[in-house]
Design a protein around this motif. Structure first.
Motif, PDB file in Angstrom:
ATOM      1  N   VAL A 153      52.997  84.361  34.337  1.00  0.00           N
ATOM      2  CA  VAL A 153      54.190  84.560  35.149  1.00  0.00           C
ATOM      3  C   VAL A 153      54.852  85.866  34.728  1.00  0.00           C
ATOM      4  CG1 VAL A 153      56.486  83.657  35.690  1.00  0.00           C
ATOM      5  CG2 VAL A 153      54.593  82.088  35.398  1.00  0.00           C
ATOM      6  N   VAL A 154      55.301  86.630  35.708  1.00  0.00           N
ATOM      7  CA  VAL A 154      56.087  87.834  35.455  1.00  0.00           C
ATOM      8  C   VAL A 154      57.444  87.613  36.104  1.00  0.00           C
ATOM      9  CG1 VAL A 154      56.293  90.313  35.847  1.00  0.00           C
ATOM     10  CG2 VAL A 154      54.031  89.299  35.432  1.00  0.00           C
ATOM     11  N   VAL A 155      58.494  87.748  35.307  1.00  0.00           N
ATOM     12  CA  VAL A 155      59.851  87.549  35.806  1.00  0.00           C
ATOM     13  C   VAL A 155      60.579  88.889  35.743  1.00  0.00           C
ATOM     14  CG1 VAL A 155      62.031  86.337  35.446  1.00  0.00           C
ATOM     15  CG2 VAL A 155      59.867  85.167  35.003  1.00  0.00           C
ATOM     16  N   VAL A 156      61.119  89.314  36.864  1.00  0.00           N
ATOM     17  CA  VAL A 156      61.892  90.557  36.925  1.00  0.00           C
ATOM     18  C   VAL A 156      63.363  90.173  36.914  1.00  0.00           C
ATOM     19  CG1 VAL A 156      62.393  92.621  38.280  1.00  0.00           C
ATOM     20  CG2 VAL A 156      60.059  91.691  38.241  1.00  0.00           C
ATOM     21  N   LEU A 157      64.121  90.834  36.034  1.00  0.00           N
ATOM     22  CA  LEU A 157      65.544  90.557  35.913  1.00  0.00           C
ATOM     23  C   LEU A 157      66.346  91.714  36.497  1.00  0.00           C
ATOM     24  CD1 LEU A 157      65.597  89.242  32.226  1.00  0.00           C
ATOM     25  CD2 LEU A 157      65.360  87.916  34.331  1.00  0.00           C
ATOM     26  N   ASP A 158      67.494  91.400  37.075  1.00  0.00           N
ATOM     27  CA  ASP A 158      68.365  92.462  37.597  1.00  0.00           C
ATOM     28  C   ASP A 158      69.221  93.008  36.464  1.00  0.00           C
ATOM     29  OD1 ASP A 158      70.438  90.643  37.201  1.00  0.00           O
ATOM     30  OD2 ASP A 158      70.754  90.256  39.324  1.00  0.00           O
ATOM     31  N   GLU A 159      70.146  93.892  36.795  1.00  0.00           N
ATOM     32  CA  GLU A 159      70.984  94.526  35.767  1.00  0.00           C
ATOM     33  C   GLU A 159      71.894  93.537  35.057  1.00  0.00           C
ATOM     34  OE1 GLU A 159      72.672  94.833  39.813  1.00  0.00           O
ATOM     35  OE2 GLU A 159      70.874  95.715  38.986  1.00  0.00           O
ATOM     36  N   ASP A 160      72.136  92.357  35.637  1.00  0.00           N
ATOM     37  CA  ASP A 160      72.938  91.316  34.997  1.00  0.00           C
ATOM     38  C   ASP A 160      72.060  90.295  34.278  1.00  0.00           C
ATOM     39  OD1 ASP A 160      75.349  92.411  35.945  1.00  0.00           O
ATOM     40  OD2 ASP A 160      75.096  91.402  37.876  1.00  0.00           O
ATOM     41  N   LEU A 161      70.768  90.622  34.159  1.00  0.00           N
ATOM     42  CA  LEU A 161      69.778  89.771  33.494  1.00  0.00           C
ATOM     43  C   LEU A 161      69.612  88.421  34.189  1.00  0.00           C
ATOM     44  CD1 LEU A 161      70.681  90.611  29.792  1.00  0.00           C
ATOM     45  CD2 LEU A 161      68.870  91.615  31.204  1.00  0.00           C
ATOM     46  N   ARG A 162      69.718  88.444  35.489  1.00  0.00           N
ATOM     47  CA  ARG A 162      69.445  87.256  36.309  1.00  0.00           C
ATOM     48  C   ARG A 162      68.121  87.474  37.022  1.00  0.00           C
ATOM     49  NH1 ARG A 162      73.643  83.834  36.661  1.00  0.00           N
ATOM     50  NH2 ARG A 162      75.633  84.555  35.885  1.00  0.00           N
ATOM     51  N   ILE A 163      67.445  86.393  37.328  1.00  0.00           N
ATOM     52  CA  ILE A 163      66.129  86.482  37.963  1.00  0.00           C
ATOM     53  C   ILE A 163      66.262  87.148  39.325  1.00  0.00           C
ATOM     54  CG2 ILE A 163      64.166  85.161  38.843  1.00  0.00           C
ATOM     55  CD1 ILE A 163      64.782  83.096  36.609  1.00  0.00           C
ATOM     56  N   LYS A 164      65.451  88.157  39.520  1.00  0.00           N
ATOM     57  CA  LYS A 164      65.491  88.946  40.751  1.00  0.00           C
ATOM     58  C   LYS A 164      64.385  88.455  41.684  1.00  0.00           C
ATOM     59  CE  LYS A 164      65.614  93.770  42.135  1.00  0.00           C
ATOM     60  NZ  LYS A 164      65.516  95.155  41.630  1.00  0.00           N
ATOM     61  N   ASN A 208      62.777  85.611  44.622  1.00  0.00           N
ATOM     62  CA  ASN A 208      62.303  84.239  44.489  1.00  0.00           C
ATOM     63  C   ASN A 208      60.913  84.277  43.882  1.00  0.00           C
ATOM     64  OD1 ASN A 208      62.209  81.504  44.597  1.00  0.00           O
ATOM     65  ND2 ASN A 208      61.717  81.396  46.769  1.00  0.00           N
ATOM     66  N   ASN A 209      60.741  83.710  42.719  1.00  0.00           N
ATOM     67  CA  ASN A 209      59.495  83.772  41.974  1.00  0.00           C
ATOM     68  C   ASN A 209      58.831  82.398  41.987  1.00  0.00           C
ATOM     69  OD1 ASN A 209      57.538  83.933  39.907  1.00  0.00           O
ATOM     70  ND2 ASN A 209      58.670  85.610  38.956  1.00  0.00           N
ATOM     71  N   LEU A 265      60.014  73.436  39.211  1.00  0.00           N
ATOM     72  CA  LEU A 265      61.035  73.432  40.262  1.00  0.00           C
ATOM     73  C   LEU A 265      60.373  73.768  41.592  1.00  0.00           C
ATOM     74  CD1 LEU A 265      63.883  75.423  38.491  1.00  0.00           C
ATOM     75  CD2 LEU A 265      63.816  72.978  38.915  1.00  0.00           C
ATOM     76  N   HIS A 266      59.261  73.157  41.869  1.00  0.00           N
ATOM     77  CA  HIS A 266      58.470  73.484  43.064  1.00  0.00           C
ATOM     78  C   HIS A 266      59.348  73.568  44.306  1.00  0.00           C
ATOM     79  CE1 HIS A 266      54.852  72.932  40.719  1.00  0.00           C
ATOM     80  NE2 HIS A 266      55.357  71.783  40.280  1.00  0.00           N
ATOM     81  N   GLY A 267      59.287  74.726  44.951  1.00  0.00           N
ATOM     82  CA  GLY A 267      59.991  74.905  46.213  1.00  0.00           C
ATOM     83  C   GLY A 267      61.451  75.293  46.081  1.00  0.00           C
ATOM     84  N   ARG A 268      62.024  75.162  44.889  1.00  0.00           N
ATOM     85  CA  ARG A 268      63.425  75.548  44.714  1.00  0.00           C
ATOM     86  C   ARG A 268      63.509  76.995  44.266  1.00  0.00           C
ATOM     87  NH1 ARG A 268      65.650  70.811  41.221  1.00  0.00           N
ATOM     88  NH2 ARG A 268      66.727  72.529  40.233  1.00  0.00           N
ATOM     89  N   SER A 269      64.483  77.704  44.750  1.00  0.00           N
ATOM     90  CA  SER A 269      64.656  79.109  44.419  1.00  0.00           C
ATOM     91  C   SER A 269      65.260  79.268  43.024  1.00  0.00           C
ATOM     92  CB  SER A 269      65.551  79.795  45.444  1.00  0.00           C
ATOM     93  OG  SER A 269      65.809  81.123  45.070  1.00  0.00           O
ATOM     94  N   VAL A 270      64.756  80.253  42.299  1.00  0.00           N
ATOM     95  CA  VAL A 270      65.303  80.567  40.979  1.00  0.00           C
ATOM     96  C   VAL A 270      66.063  81.899  41.018  1.00  0.00           C
ATOM     97  CG1 VAL A 270      63.593  79.266  39.680  1.00  0.00           C
ATOM     98  CG2 VAL A 270      63.132  81.647  40.283  1.00  0.00           C
ATOM     99  N   GLU A 271      66.160  82.490  42.184  1.00  0.00           N
ATOM    100  CA  GLU A 271      66.819  83.788  42.321  1.00  0.00           C
ATOM    101  C   GLU A 271      68.279  83.707  41.896  1.00  0.00           C
ATOM    102  OE1 GLU A 271      67.407  87.379  45.533  1.00  0.00           O
ATOM    103  OE2 GLU A 271      66.642  85.460  46.237  1.00  0.00           O
ATOM    104  N   GLY A 272      68.685  84.671  41.067  1.00  0.00           N
ATOM    105  CA  GLY A 272      70.076  84.746  40.625  1.00  0.00           C
ATOM    106  C   GLY A 272      70.405  83.884  39.423  1.00  0.00           C
ATOM    107  N   VAL A 273      69.446  83.113  38.937  1.00  0.00           N
ATOM    108  CA  VAL A 273      69.684  82.231  37.790  1.00  0.00           C
ATOM    109  C   VAL A 273      69.412  83.018  36.503  1.00  0.00           C
ATOM    110  CG1 VAL A 273      68.969  80.079  36.661  1.00  0.00           C
ATOM    111  CG2 VAL A 273      69.007  80.230  39.160  1.00  0.00           C
TER     112      VAL A 273
END
Length: 131
Positions: free
Chosen positions: A61-72, A74-75, A84-92
């Motif tokens: 898995v590669v997770v890209v974080l934004d400048e606030d270190l939140r997941i950028k 939907n991964n 968390l199948h099907g649930r968005s992790v964006e912004g967490v």
């Protein structure tokens, strides 16, 4: 008088040519600089894309974080990994998925060293945490 008018007209034309030449040189520099910036941006984008592709090949898995270190973005691979199948992790925040307070603190210490004005000279580093 006619001679003075001719002289004034010639000086006016020379001045106009100088202004046109000055504007043209300035515009050419501006265009050249914009082309240089566009080429550098494209090169960085291509390099980043290549590195992302390489990471995708080597990592689960590669997770890209934004400048606030939140997941950028939907991964879906990360969502599946943390079940968390099907649930968005964006912004967490990534550390929200770390059960250990010690891992959360280590992650925050590591990322705080790289945030702020010193990021230009920041070196990549490895950090082992459990999710």
């Amino acid at each position: 008088s006619c001679r003075e008018e001719a002289r004034s007209l010639i000086l006016y034309q020379i001045w106009n040519c100088g202004v046109i030449l000055s504007v043209s040189v300035s515009k050419a520099r501006s265009v050249r600089e914009q082309v240089r910036v566009d080429v550098e941006t494209k090169d960085l984008r291509d390099e980043s894309s290549g590195l992302s592709n390489l990471l995708d090949l080597v990592c689960d898995v590669v997770v890209v974080l934004d400048e606030d270190l939140r997941i950028k973005g939907n991964n879906s691979r990360f969502s599946a990994m943390v079940m968390l199948h099907g649930r968005s992790v964006e912004g967490v925040r990534l550390q929200d998925y770390m059960p250990s307070e010690e891992d959360k603190e280590a992650f925050e210490r590591c990322t705080s060293l790289q945030s702020g004005s010193a990021t230009e000279g920041a070196m990549p580093r490895a950090l082992h945490v459990k999710l």
